[in-house]
Design a protein around this motif. Structure first.
Motif, short mmCIF file in Angstrom:
data_model
loop_
_atom_site.label_atom_id
_atom_site.label_comp_id
_atom_site.label_asym_id
_atom_site.label_seq_id
_atom_site.Cartn_x
_atom_site.Cartn_y
_atom_site.Cartn_z
N ALA A 146 0.57 -1.03 -0.01
CA ALA A 146 -0.04 0.26 0.11
C ALA A 146 0.39 1.13 0.14
CB ALA A 146 -0.60 -0.27 1.50
N PHE A 147 1.54 0.97 0.31
CA PHE A 147 2.46 2.37 0.26
C PHE A 147 3.93 2.89 -0.82
CE2 PHE A 147 2.04 0.54 4.29
CZ PHE A 147 1.71 2.06 5.12
N GLY A 148 3.57 2.33 -1.91
CA GLY A 148 3.63 2.90 -3.25
C GLY A 148 5.05 2.60 -3.13
N ASP A 149 6.03 3.59 -3.12
CA ASP A 149 7.36 3.40 -3.95
C ASP A 149 8.48 3.62 -2.38
OD1 ASP A 149 7.42 3.20 -5.79
OD2 ASP A 149 7.07 5.78 -6.59
N ALA A 150 8.12 3.54 -1.48
CA ALA A 150 9.01 3.27 0.09
C ALA A 150 9.61 1.75 -0.31
CB ALA A 150 7.79 3.19 0.78
N ARG A 151 10.79 2.18 0.69
CA ARG A 151 11.64 0.75 0.14
C ARG A 151 10.99 -0.23 1.63
NH1 ARG A 151 15.59 -0.71 3.87
NH2 ARG A 151 15.74 1.36 4.21
N VAL A 152 10.30 -1.44 1.25
CA VAL A 152 10.03 -2.71 1.91
C VAL A 152 11.51 -3.38 2.36
CG1 VAL A 152 9.03 -4.50 1.98
CG2 VAL A 152 7.97 -2.44 0.53
N ALA A 153 11.90 -3.58 3.82
CA ALA A 153 12.50 -4.41 4.10
C ALA A 153 12.45 -4.98 4.96
CB ALA A 153 13.60 -3.81 5.43
N THR A 154 11.50 -6.75 3.99
CA THR A 154 11.14 -7.73 4.68
C THR A 154 12.52 -8.38 6.00
OG1 THR A 154 9.44 -8.18 2.76
CG2 THR A 154 10.23 -10.33 4.29
N ILE A 155 11.67 -8.79 6.72
CA ILE A 155 12.59 -9.78 8.04
C ILE A 155 12.04 -10.79 7.89
CG2 ILE A 155 13.42 -9.34 10.54
CD1 ILE A 155 13.83 -6.95 8.61
N ALA A 156 13.29 -11.53 7.87
CA ALA A 156 12.74 -13.17 7.56
C ALA A 156 12.80 -13.53 8.74
CB ALA A 156 14.55 -14.03 6.66
N PRO A 157 12.21 -15.01 9.19
CA PRO A 157 11.89 -15.85 10.58
C PRO A 157 13.23 -15.98 11.22
CG PRO A 157 10.48 -16.81 8.70
CD PRO A 157 11.62 -16.03 7.60
N GLY A 158 13.93 -16.15 11.86
CA GLY A 158 14.33 -16.66 12.92
C GLY A 158 14.37 -16.65 14.01
N GLY A 159 15.69 -16.49 14.70
CA GLY A 159 15.12 -15.92 16.27
C GLY A 159 16.00 -14.62 16.67
N TRP A 160 15.11 -14.72 17.95
CA TRP A 160 15.13 -12.91 17.97
C TRP A 160 16.61 -12.04 18.22
CZ3 TRP A 160 17.50 -10.79 22.11
CH2 TRP A 160 18.48 -10.94 23.01
N LYS A 161 17.12 -12.53 18.10
CA LYS A 161 18.63 -12.02 17.82
C LYS A 161 19.46 -11.59 16.13
CE LYS A 161 21.50 -13.19 22.33
NZ LYS A 161 22.22 -13.52 22.98
N GLU A 162 18.64 -12.46 15.79
CA GLU A 162 18.44 -12.84 14.27
C GLU A 162 17.79 -11.76 14.02
OE1 GLU A 162 20.55 -15.90 16.06
OE2 GLU A 162 18.77 -15.37 15.89
N ARG A 163 16.93 -11.54 14.56
CA ARG A 163 15.71 -10.36 13.96
C ARG A 163 16.50 -9.39 14.65
NH1 ARG A 163 10.83 -12.65 16.19
NH2 ARG A 163 11.35 -11.25 17.81
N PHE A 164 16.67 -9.24 15.08
CA PHE A 164 17.20 -7.56 15.65
C PHE A 164 17.85 -7.41 14.89
CE2 PHE A 164 19.98 -5.27 17.79
CZ PHE A 164 19.21 -4.17 18.41
N GLN A 165 19.38 -8.00 14.68
CA GLN A 165 20.05 -8.06 13.33
C GLN A 165 19.64 -7.12 12.27
OE1 GLN A 165 23.84 -7.04 14.33
NE2 GLN A 165 23.43 -6.10 12.85
N ALA A 166 18.61 -8.24 11.81
CA ALA A 166 17.98 -8.12 10.74
C ALA A 166 17.72 -6.12 10.81
CB ALA A 166 17.36 -8.88 10.14
N VAL A 167 16.70 -6.31 11.60
CA VAL A 167 16.02 -5.02 11.30
C VAL A 167 17.15 -3.57 11.55
CG1 VAL A 167 14.50 -3.49 12.95
CG2 VAL A 167 14.02 -5.52 12.65
N ALA A 168 18.22 -3.79 12.61
CA ALA A 168 18.74 -2.89 12.54
C ALA A 168 20.10 -2.76 11.63
CB ALA A 168 20.31 -3.47 13.74
N ASP A 169 19.79 -3.84 10.47
CA ASP A 169 20.92 -3.85 9.41
C ASP A 169 19.88 -2.62 8.25
OD1 ASP A 169 22.59 -5.21 10.35
OD2 ASP A 169 21.78 -7.33 8.93
N ALA A 170 18.38 -3.80 8.55
CA ALA A 170 17.83 -2.74 7.11
C ALA A 170 17.67 -1.46 7.40
CB ALA A 170 16.04 -3.13 7.67
N LEU A 171 17.45 -0.92 9.04
CA LEU A 171 17.51 0.20 9.34
C LEU A 171 19.21 1.24 9.35
CD1 LEU A 171 15.55 -0.07 11.90
CD2 LEU A 171 14.22 1.00 9.33
N GLY A 172 20.34 0.58 8.24
CA GLY A 172 20.86 1.20 8.13
C GLY A 172 22.31 1.83 10.03
#
Length: 322
Positions: A146-172
């Motif tokens: 719904a948010f058009g051209d905005a960059r989408v960062a899809t966080i893959a399933p995983g443990g909570w530490k892996e998910r946190f690092q993936a979000v940190a990566d996606a947000l620079g």
């Protein structure tokens, strides 16, 4: 007495009691407010009953060198909000594309005040959110469209530490993510040594409306106990949680038992069990070594912000009760 349990979310046991018939707050003779926070349930003390949710999120982090910082974030899966909170950039979240009431309460008023605009947001809500990045999971990618051209960062399933690092990566914030995880691990190790955790036998018991379950080492709280070095009673050393039955009832015992409740029905059932003769005949209840914790924080969600809350709960209760 039924004794099964499944996955639970949190129960807010912090109850504000109305003062007088005109709903005025209770005050002492000097006019100062009297605390009416519930601190016990079924003769069991509640850990951090007066928790300050405004302090859940960590200090703001900076982007990696040379990375243009994000300014406006939309999150389509509320489970990802914990990582944003731990990175200290909650104010950048302009909307949560999920159902109202889906933002976990423990994240505090800052994120609780962010508009929840549903998984199929209307044009006005999309225009108001105006994200430059959308955080999604594979299950919520459809909402991101719904948010058009905005960059989408899809966080893959995983443990909570892996998910946190993936979000940190996606947000620079890769460097900040690594640093924050290292700081948490360092603190768990220090806590374990200071508390002589390896000589504690801690039991984890959760209540639903008609059942109870012993939480395995693979649960969120179980993982944090393991990282600290806290031991579990021998019957509780499996990754999987298991149902309490007549035959294994005493497997719930330990040097210290942390109990939690899924919801109001879980609380009512838990009260019955906690006050039963069979429960009170076990070792930890006999020695008043049973404590109540927030089910949502310990089990219903997972992430670095919640991990710090669990760790701080343990720091404030394990020493004097094991």
């Amino acid at each position: 007495m039924a004794r099964v349990i499944g996955t639970m979310s949190s129960i807010a046991v912090l109850v504000a009691v109305a003062g007088c018939s005109d709903d005025a707050p209770l005050t002492d003779p000097q006019g100062q407010p009297i605390s009416t926070v519930t601190t016990r349930v079924a003769e069991v003390n509640i850990v951090n009953a007066d928790r300050d949710l405004t302090r859940t999120c960590l200090a703001p982090t900076a982007p990696d060198d040379g990375v243009t910082d994000v300014t406006r974030i939309v999150v389509t899966d509320p489970a990802l909000l914990d990582a944003v909170c731990a990175l200290g950039i909650g104010p950048k979240v302009t909307a949560v594309a999920a159902a109202p009431g889906s933002v976990p309460e423990y994240l505090g008023p800052q994120l609780g005040a962010v508009p929840t605009i549903g998984s199929t947001p209307g044009a006005d809500a999309v225009a108001a959110a105006k994200p430059d990045v959308v955080l999604a999971t594979p299950q919520t990618e459809a909402a991101a469209k719904a948010f058009g051209d905005a960059r989408v960062a899809t966080i893959a399933p995983g443990g909570w530490k892996e998910r946190f690092q993936a979000v940190a990566d996606a947000l620079g914030r890769s460097s900040a993510g690594t640093r924050l995880l290292d700081e948490f691990h360092t603190e768990t190790q220090k806590t374990g040594r200071r508390m002589d955790a390896q000589h504690s036998q801690v039991s984890l018991v959760r209540f639903t409306g008609d059942s109870e379950m012993i939480a395995g080492t693979g649960t969120f709280a179980g993982q944090i106990l393991s990282e600290i070095g806290v031991q579990r009673p021998e019957p509780q050393r499996s990754l999987r949680s298991f149902t309490v039955t007549d035959e294994n009832f005493t497997d719930a015992d330990g040097d210290l038992i942390y109990v939690s409740f899924q919801d109001e029905r879980g609380l009512e059932h838990g009260k019955e069990v906690l006050l039963s003769d069979r429960w009170l005949d076990m070792g930890a209840p006999t020695w008043k070594r049973v404590l109540s914790v927030d089910d949502q924080i310990w089990y219903g969600t997972s992430g670095l912000a919640a991990a710090w809350l669990v760790l701080n709960d343990l720091k404030g209760s394990l020493d004097g009760n094991s």
